[in-house]
Design an enzyme around this catalytic site. Structure first.
Site, short mmCIF file in Angstrom:
data_model
loop_
_atom_site.label_atom_id
_atom_site.label_comp_id
_atom_site.label_asym_id
_atom_site.label_seq_id
_atom_site.Cartn_x
_atom_site.Cartn_y
_atom_site.Cartn_z
N HIS A 91 0.88 -1.10 -0.02
CA HIS A 91 -0.03 0.02 -0.14
C HIS A 91 0.81 1.33 -0.17
O HIS A 91 0.70 2.19 -0.90
CB HIS A 91 -1.01 0.01 1.29
CG HIS A 91 -1.62 1.36 1.35
ND1 HIS A 91 -2.53 1.96 0.54
CD2 HIS A 91 -1.47 2.12 2.43
CE1 HIS A 91 -2.84 3.09 1.25
NE2 HIS A 91 -2.23 3.21 2.33
N ASP A 120 6.31 22.27 -26.15
CA ASP A 120 6.19 20.89 -25.69
C ASP A 120 7.54 21.01 -24.63
O ASP A 120 7.99 21.76 -24.27
CB ASP A 120 6.76 19.93 -26.65
CG ASP A 120 6.04 18.60 -26.43
OD1 ASP A 120 6.20 17.97 -25.21
OD2 ASP A 120 5.13 18.03 -27.25
N TRP A 156 7.30 0.01 3.70
CA TRP A 156 7.72 0.88 2.53
C TRP A 156 8.94 1.24 2.77
O TRP A 156 9.75 1.74 1.64
CB TRP A 156 6.71 1.91 2.34
CG TRP A 156 6.77 3.11 3.00
CD1 TRP A 156 6.27 3.32 4.26
CD2 TRP A 156 7.56 4.25 2.62
NE1 TRP A 156 6.81 4.63 4.56
CE2 TRP A 156 7.61 5.26 3.47
CE3 TRP A 156 8.08 4.60 1.40
CZ2 TRP A 156 7.96 6.43 3.43
CZ3 TRP A 156 8.73 5.86 1.15
CH2 TRP A 156 8.61 6.77 2.27
N SER A 183 12.53 6.56 -13.90
CA SER A 183 11.75 7.48 -14.71
C SER A 183 11.79 8.89 -14.04
O SER A 183 11.58 9.77 -14.73
CB SER A 183 10.36 6.59 -14.63
OG SER A 183 9.23 7.36 -14.82
N SER A 184 11.58 8.76 -12.66
CA SER A 184 11.70 10.15 -11.96
C SER A 184 12.67 11.03 -12.47
O SER A 184 12.60 12.31 -12.55
CB SER A 184 11.52 9.88 -10.29
OG SER A 184 10.49 9.43 -10.03
N HIS A 267 13.03 11.96 3.70
CA HIS A 267 12.45 13.34 4.16
C HIS A 267 12.42 14.29 3.05
O HIS A 267 11.20 14.86 2.73
CB HIS A 267 13.01 13.78 5.25
CG HIS A 267 12.19 14.98 5.81
ND1 HIS A 267 11.18 14.82 6.64
CD2 HIS A 267 12.17 16.15 5.47
CE1 HIS A 267 10.54 15.64 6.72
NE2 HIS A 267 10.94 16.87 6.25
N GLU A 269 11.66 13.37 0.11
CA GLU A 269 10.58 12.70 -0.50
C GLU A 269 9.19 13.45 -0.09
O GLU A 269 8.33 13.43 -0.87
CB GLU A 269 10.66 11.20 -0.36
CG GLU A 269 9.67 10.47 -0.80
CD GLU A 269 9.38 10.55 -2.33
OE1 GLU A 269 10.11 11.00 -2.98
OE2 GLU A 269 8.46 10.16 -2.84
N TYR A 271 8.68 16.08 1.04
CA TYR A 271 8.59 17.68 0.06
C TYR A 271 8.45 17.20 -1.32
O TYR A 271 7.52 18.31 -1.80
CB TYR A 271 9.64 18.58 0.77
CG TYR A 271 9.63 18.89 2.19
CD1 TYR A 271 8.80 19.94 2.44
CD2 TYR A 271 10.33 18.44 2.91
CE1 TYR A 271 8.50 20.04 3.69
CE2 TYR A 271 9.99 18.55 4.32
CZ TYR A 271 8.99 19.46 4.63
OH TYR A 271 8.90 19.78 6.04
N SER A 282 -1.75 27.08 -4.82
CA SER A 282 -1.46 28.68 -5.19
C SER A 282 -2.00 29.19 -6.33
O SER A 282 -2.07 30.30 -6.62
CB SER A 282 -0.02 28.83 -5.33
OG SER A 282 0.71 28.67 -3.74
N HIS A 316 14.82 12.70 12.35
CA HIS A 316 13.67 12.72 13.16
C HIS A 316 12.79 11.41 12.99
O HIS A 316 11.79 11.39 13.91
CB HIS A 316 12.94 14.08 13.01
CG HIS A 316 12.34 14.09 11.57
ND1 HIS A 316 11.97 15.40 11.16
CD2 HIS A 316 11.94 13.35 10.62
CE1 HIS A 316 11.73 15.43 9.83
NE2 HIS A 316 11.57 14.22 9.48
N HIS A 317 13.22 10.90 12.17
CA HIS A 317 12.40 9.43 11.97
C HIS A 317 13.13 8.41 12.81
O HIS A 317 12.43 7.43 12.70
CB HIS A 317 12.38 9.01 10.56
CG HIS A 317 11.74 10.03 9.52
ND1 HIS A 317 10.53 9.63 9.16
CD2 HIS A 317 12.20 10.95 8.88
CE1 HIS A 317 10.05 10.84 8.36
NE2 HIS A 317 11.01 11.61 8.24
N THR A 342 6.98 26.94 6.26
CA THR A 342 5.51 26.10 6.00
C THR A 342 4.47 26.99 6.40
O THR A 342 3.34 27.28 5.64
CB THR A 342 5.71 24.72 6.32
OG1 THR A 342 6.75 24.09 6.11
CG2 THR A 342 4.46 23.81 5.96
N LYS A 345 3.65 30.02 4.16
CA LYS A 345 2.89 29.65 2.99
C LYS A 345 1.39 29.59 3.54
O LYS A 345 0.68 30.22 2.75
CB LYS A 345 3.18 28.23 2.60
CG LYS A 345 4.61 28.27 1.60
CD LYS A 345 4.74 26.93 0.96
CE LYS A 345 5.73 27.02 0.08
NZ LYS A 345 5.43 27.60 -1.25
N ARG A 464 1.53 0.54 15.09
CA ARG A 464 1.10 0.56 13.68
C ARG A 464 1.56 -1.19 13.03
O ARG A 464 2.49 -1.72 13.80
CB ARG A 464 1.65 1.52 12.83
CG ARG A 464 2.99 1.43 12.64
CD ARG A 464 3.73 2.80 12.39
NE ARG A 464 3.62 2.86 10.80
CZ ARG A 464 4.37 3.53 10.02
NH1 ARG A 464 5.43 4.41 10.58
NH2 ARG A 464 4.48 3.70 8.83
CU LIG Z 1 10.79 13.48 7.84
#
Ligand SMILES: [Cu+2]
Lengths: 539, 71
Positions: A91, A120, A156, A183-184, A267, A269, A271, A282, A316-317, A342, A345, A464
């Site tokens: 998932h 293009d 994941w 690809s990315s 991390h 990722e 953002y 926006s 922080h993870h 943040t 914004k 979890r």
């Molecule tokens: Cu993080």
């Protein structure tokens, strides 16, 4: 308004130009499936990206419902615990790499050339290749459920030593991630080059639409961190098959190093998955508040500074994994500070709405919903960032609630907002506003029914990624499961609304929304297959 | 090297722009001046320097906190 009429005139000219220039070789264009397989047109490729990600969104959603069905009641009813772990892992992988990321690339393909006045993408053939890498990767992920041992169940985040112990499903996932990463990276290079080299005359960097800005910065983030992920999973692969011991403690390796490398990717990722959402919002909020975006330049600056800071907060993870007190404090302070840009914004969006003449069509509903609910996800993120609190809630449902508030209410709602906003432009038809509103209200209600109780579950200590739970968690879990099925079914409303919009409906004007601004609204709806062959003049 | 003309920002101005951007705020008039006089490579270079400076400041603060706590 004189400005946009002038643009429309230029766009009209571009259209005329297209009519005769392209009749010359139009007869050679393949049709049917070959058209989509061989296309180098950014609009076709954008459409394919969006359909692909919507498909993966439903696949990942079905897996999520599998998780929630098992958690409806305490005890084990439906799945073996091993399969439950596969569900949570796949998932996550499918939603992050198959749904959210390709969806934003789809938006970029459609919108970046239209918004900067380019004909293009810069590398049109590479664009085709970056898309067509995705279906094989998705196939690998889905097929991995059927190999011996099933799909990877390492989470994941792919932590060692679980990853060194999994069956062949792990190898398929690694290969799929390699392909998706390639690809990315290609997509990002394409976007960067397009933005930096193909802007219409007069479109300076500081006149670029916010969506283009956020994607420019996102693309740099992707180029910086996707190779890090590729490296980490390659090391996992060689640990598994070629006798290395990077992460294998038995051979002198370090499983914690994997976590550092992974989150150095992971991390930023986060953002990568939220900055383009900021870009979309926006555009939508100013259009429906009928006011220009408040503090455009501070938005650009805040986005850049979020991007830079995102590289120095990864551990922080890992507060619970263990690190020196100095490390804990450093990552805690840095994480709390990233909330400042943040917050700027969020403030700017609120200030944009302030005294605007607002209307609440579906895109605006999703944008305002985003604002409310994403902000909550941001606040719970701050709570998780406080190390002493994190020690309590690490690996509980509190964290699951937090990142779903960011990724579903943040990224996904922003994408829905953008989809309804630009659907009339893309298809040439207005979507069904009543259905759109139904989709919004069902989504936001069921989203909160699903995920809000998870805060309580987490604070009460429910871990979890475990298929069973103690009896005191039963009520909130039952509620969350009901919410999840409601949320999943509500998305069929979206599918139906999109299909209906493609097949017909009230004709959309070029402008579509009276308050919308930008070059894409100077083109007809739908835009000509080849647009801006003569670049528009931007004043 | 391009000859230095009046429209180009001084190092201090670049620093100011970058530091404000870390907060995410910029006054409109100053932003418009920035847009004219700042050059991208300058901003990127100063941005990386400021990020490093930010990291060292944080490390310094952490160091202060840790030594206070242990003595
Ligand atoms: Cu993080």
């Amino acid at each position: 308004m004189a400005h946009s009429t002038a643009d429309a005139a230029v766009a009209g000219h571009a259209h005329d130009h297209h009519d005769h220039a392209h009749d010359d070789h139009a007869h050679a264009a393949p049709s049917g499936f070959m058209r989509w397989l061989t296309t180098t047109n950014h609009k076709d490729i954008g459409t394919m990206y969006l359909w692909f990600s919507l498909t993966m969104f439903f696949v990942g959603g079905v897996l999520a419902l599998g998780i929630r069905a098992e958690l409806f009641k305490p005890g084990l009813q439906l799945w073996h615990p091993e399969f439950f772990n596969q569900l949570t892992t796949m998932h996550g992988l499918i939603m992050v790499f198959g749904a959210i990321m390709p969806a934003f690339v789809g938006f970029a393909n459609w919108l970046v050339p239209l918004q900067i006045g380019a004909p293009d993408m810069a590398f049109a053939r590479m664009n085709n290749w970056s898309f067509w890498l995705l279906p094989p990767a998705a196939t690998l992920l889905v097929v991995s459920f059927f190999v011996p041992g099933g799909a990877t169940a390492a989470g994941w985040t792919l932590y060692a030593p679980l990853t060194t112990q999994m069956g062949p499903g792990m190898d398929l996932a690694i290969f799929a991630l390699h392909i998706l990463g390639a690809s990315s990276i290609m997509g990002s290079i394409n976007i960067v080059v397009t933005i930096l080299n193909m802007r219409a005359p007069g479109m300076t960097l500081m006149k670029m639409p916010m969506f283009v800005w956020t994607w420019l910065i996102t693309a740099y983030l992707l180029i910086a961190v996707m190779p890090v992920l590729a490296g980490a999973i390659t090391m996992t692969l060689t640990d598994r098959h070629f006798g290395t011991a990077f992460f294998n403690a038995a051979g002198g390796g370090d499983p914690v190093m994997f976590q550092h490398v992974f989150w150095f990717f992971g991390h930023p990722e986060v953002y990568i998955m939220i900055l383009p959402a900021f870009g979309i919002v926006s555009h939508v909020i100013p259009a429906f508040a009928r006011k220009p975006l408040f503090g455009y330049s501070s938005m650009v600056y805040a986005t850049s500074s979020i991007a830079i800071l995102s590289f120095i907060v990864w551990a922080h993870h890992m507060f619970v994994v263990g690190m020196p007190a100095a490390g804990v404090l450093f990552f805690m302070y840095a994480t709390v500070l990233i909330a400042v840009p943040t917050g700027v914004k969020v403030f700017n969006w609120l200030a944009t709405m302030w005294r605007g003449s607002m209307t609440f069509e579906t895109p605006m509903l999703f944008a305002v919903g985003f604002l409310f609910v994403f902000t909550m996800g941001g606040f719970t993120g701050l709570i998780c960032a406080i190390a002493p609190i994190d020690l309590q809630i690490q690996d509980t449902y509190y964290v699951v609630a937090h990142f779903h508030y960011v990724l579903v209410a943040g990224s996904l709602f922003a994408m829905f907002s953008g989809a309804y906003f630009w659907l009339p432009k893309w298809t040439g038809h207005m979507y069904d506003e009543t259905l759109g509103k139904w989709h919004f209200w069902l989504s936001i209600i069921f989203f909160n029914v699903t995920f809000f109780p998870m805060h309580f579950l987490g604070l009460a200590g429910m871990p979890r990624r475990i298929p069973d739970y103690n009896i005191q968690f039963a009520d909130f879990n039952m509620l969350a499961t009901i919410g999840a099925f409601g949320f999943g079914l509500s998305q069929l409303v979206f599918l139906y609304t999109v299909l209906k919009c493609i097949r017909g409906g009230e004709k959309a004007t070029a402008q579509v929304w009276e308050g919308a601004e930008g070059l894409e609204w100077t083109l007809s709806s739908p835009p000509p297959y080849h647009s801006f062959e003569v670049p528009p003049q931007v004043k | 090297m391009i000859a230095r003309d009046k429209s180009q920002a001084s190092l201090l101005q670049v620093f100011k722009a970058v530091l404000w951007s870390f907060l995410g705020i910029r006054r409109r008039a100053e932003h418009e001046a920035d847009a004219i006089r700042l050059r991208l490579p300058q901003v990127v270079a100063v941005g990386i320097m400021c990020a490093a400076l930010f990291v060292f400041t944080l490390i310094f603060v952490v160091h202060l906190v840790i030594t206070r706590a242990t003595t």
